[in-house]
Write a protein that holds these residues in place. Structure first.
Motif, PDB file in Angstrom:
ATOM      1  N   TYR A   1       0.857  -1.183   0.000  1.00 51.63           N
ATOM      2  CA  TYR A   1       0.000   0.000   0.000  1.00 51.63           C
ATOM      3  C   TYR A   1       0.892   1.231   0.000  1.00 51.63           C
ATOM      4  CZ  TYR A   1      -3.181   3.673   1.408  1.00 51.63           C
ATOM      5  OH  TYR A   1      -3.888   4.849   1.453  1.00 51.63           O
ATOM      6  N   PHE A   2       0.745   2.055  -1.024  1.00 50.85           N
ATOM      7  CA  PHE A   2       1.514   3.295  -1.131  1.00 50.85           C
ATOM      8  C   PHE A   2       0.601   4.475  -0.880  1.00 50.85           C
ATOM      9  CE2 PHE A   2       3.989   0.400  -3.764  1.00 50.85           C
ATOM     10  CZ  PHE A   2       5.287   0.687  -3.364  1.00 50.85           C
ATOM     11  N   GLU A   3       1.179   5.487  -0.278  1.00 49.78           N
ATOM     12  CA  GLU A   3       0.426   6.714  -0.075  1.00 49.78           C
ATOM     13  C   GLU A   3       1.297   7.894  -0.490  1.00 49.78           C
ATOM     14  OE1 GLU A   3      -2.818   6.502   3.227  1.00 49.78           O
ATOM     15  OE2 GLU A   3      -1.214   7.818   3.900  1.00 49.78           O
ATOM     16  N   ILE A   4       0.767   8.704  -1.388  1.00 55.53           N
ATOM     17  CA  ILE A   4       1.470   9.892  -1.867  1.00 55.53           C
ATOM     18  C   ILE A   4       0.760  11.104  -1.278  1.00 55.53           C
ATOM     19  CG2 ILE A   4       2.209  11.200  -3.891  1.00 55.53           C
ATOM     20  CD1 ILE A   4       2.010   8.674  -5.557  1.00 55.53           C
TER      21      ILE A   4
ATOM     22  N   MET B   1      -4.647  -0.573  -7.611  1.00 52.86           N
ATOM     23  CA  MET B   1      -6.023  -0.147  -7.351  1.00 52.86           C
ATOM     24  C   MET B   1      -6.004   1.041  -6.394  1.00 52.86           C
ATOM     25  SD  MET B   1      -9.163  -2.031  -5.459  1.00 52.86           S
ATOM     26  CE  MET B   1     -10.776  -1.958  -6.181  1.00 52.86           C
ATOM     27  N   VAL B   2      -6.654   2.117  -6.808  1.00 50.42           N
ATOM     28  CA  VAL B   2      -6.730   3.322  -5.973  1.00 50.42           C
ATOM     29  C   VAL B   2      -7.748   3.070  -4.856  1.00 50.42           C
ATOM     30  CG1 VAL B   2      -7.329   5.782  -5.942  1.00 50.42           C
ATOM     31  CG2 VAL B   2      -6.181   4.798  -7.947  1.00 50.42           C
TER      32      VAL B   2
ATOM     33  N   VAL C   1      -5.235   0.318 -12.468  1.00 54.67           N
ATOM     34  CA  VAL C   1      -4.208   0.707 -13.446  1.00 54.67           C
ATOM     35  C   VAL C   1      -3.279  -0.477 -13.663  1.00 54.67           C
ATOM     36  CG1 VAL C   1      -2.344   2.309 -14.039  1.00 54.67           C
ATOM     37  CG2 VAL C   1      -4.224   3.082 -12.573  1.00 54.67           C
ATOM     38  N   ARG C   2      -3.025  -0.763 -14.921  1.00 63.28           N
ATOM     39  CA  ARG C   2      -2.095  -1.844 -15.272  1.00 63.28           C
ATOM     40  C   ARG C   2      -0.825  -1.205 -15.825  1.00 63.28           C
ATOM     41  NH1 ARG C   2      -5.440  -5.060 -18.256  1.00 63.28           N
ATOM     42  NH2 ARG C   2      -5.672  -6.586 -16.597  1.00 63.28           N
ATOM     43  N   VAL C   3       0.301  -1.540 -15.232  1.00 59.42           N
ATOM     44  CA  VAL C   3       1.597  -1.046 -15.713  1.00 59.42           C
ATOM     45  C   VAL C   3       2.371  -2.235 -16.265  1.00 59.42           C
ATOM     46  CG1 VAL C   3       3.750   0.118 -15.092  1.00 59.42           C
ATOM     47  CG2 VAL C   3       1.609   0.795 -13.968  1.00 59.42           C
TER      48      VAL C   3
ATOM     49  N   GLY D   1      -3.840   7.097  -2.229  1.00 55.50           N
ATOM     50  CA  GLY D   1      -3.435   5.793  -1.696  1.00 55.50           C
ATOM     51  C   GLY D   1      -3.788   4.699  -2.677  1.00 55.50           C
ATOM     52  N   PHE D   2      -2.853   3.803  -2.919  1.00 51.94           N
ATOM     53  CA  PHE D   2      -3.172   2.691  -3.835  1.00 51.94           C
ATOM     54  C   PHE D   2      -2.502   1.394  -3.407  1.00 51.94           C
ATOM     55  CE2 PHE D   2       0.258   5.240  -5.709  1.00 51.94           C
ATOM     56  CZ  PHE D   2       1.235   4.306  -6.013  1.00 51.94           C
ATOM     57  N   LEU D   3      -3.220   0.310  -3.680  1.00 50.59           N
ATOM     58  CA  LEU D   3      -2.675  -1.031  -3.504  1.00 50.59           C
ATOM     59  C   LEU D   3      -1.881  -1.366  -4.751  1.00 50.59           C
ATOM     60  CD1 LEU D   3      -5.921  -2.767  -2.199  1.00 50.59           C
ATOM     61  CD2 LEU D   3      -3.930  -2.099  -0.821  1.00 50.59           C
ATOM     62  N   CYS D   4      -0.788  -2.092  -4.595  1.00 51.96           N
ATOM     63  CA  CYS D   4       0.039  -2.434  -5.749  1.00 51.96           C
ATOM     64  C   CYS D   4       0.557  -3.855  -5.593  1.00 51.96           C
ATOM     65  CB  CYS D   4       1.213  -1.462  -5.852  1.00 51.96           C
ATOM     66  SG  CYS D   4       2.335  -1.841  -7.214  1.00 51.96           S
ATOM     67  N   ILE D   5       0.214  -4.691  -6.566  1.00 46.02           N
ATOM     68  CA  ILE D   5       0.728  -6.066  -6.607  1.00 46.02           C
ATOM     69  C   ILE D   5       2.005  -6.076  -7.435  1.00 46.02           C
ATOM     70  CG2 ILE D   5       0.273  -8.453  -7.308  1.00 46.02           C
ATOM     71  CD1 ILE D   5      -2.689  -7.845  -7.132  1.00 46.02           C
TER      72      ILE D   5
END
Ligand code: MN
Length: 150
Positions: free
Chosen positions: A52-55, A73-74, A96-98, A115-119
């Protein structure tokens, strides 16, 4: 020790015994006001991590690319993202797909943190930062030029 079955939320977007880490401590990376929390990192059962990232408002992530992919996912706030040459407005719960080797950067645009989750794959290559040549190429698109922060 066996990983815990239940990890309770302690405060909004904070979880029991999950440290809130400063994003990327090495020098030379370009980022502003980001925290990282590793929510799941279970090497026995998965090859992926969920973070989980938070900017913070007005902040942004590093403009980078690498061989590994991200699935995002936001879950808090709003923002914008660059994925290769596409500038995307992000609303709550958007995905969002990167893909591998695509330039990407996230920015918080609202009064609240983004804030977004990132796999991500557990074993992964180190991000590459853009060279002056890469930046010139990215900036040839006006929408991209006005978006990127380095
Ligand atoms: Mn990345």
């Amino acid at each position: 020790m066996r990983p815990k079955t239940h990890i309770a939320q302690t405060d909004p977007f904070r979880w029991e015994d999950v440290p809130v880490l400063a994003y990327k401590e090495e020098k030379g990376t370009h980022f502003k006001s980001i925290t990282r929390q590793v929510l799941f990192d279970d090497a026995d059962h998965f090859d992926t991590q969920l973070r989980y990232f938070e900017i913070a408002p007005g902040g942004h992530s590093t403009l980078e690319r690498h061989d590994h992919a991200h699935s995002v996912m936001v879950i808090r706030g709003s923002g914008r993202a660059l994925v290769e040459r596409e500038v995307i407005d992000l609303a709550l719960h958007d995905l969002v797909r990167v893909p591998p080797q695509t330039w990407h950067q996230f920015q918080a645009t609202g009064a609240e943190p983004l804030g977004f989750l990132c796999i991500v794959r557990r074993e992964r290559d180190k991000p590459a930062l853009p060279t002056e040549k890469d930046l010139a190429s990215l900036r040839s698109d006006p929408a991209v030029a006005s978006f990127i922060r380095v």
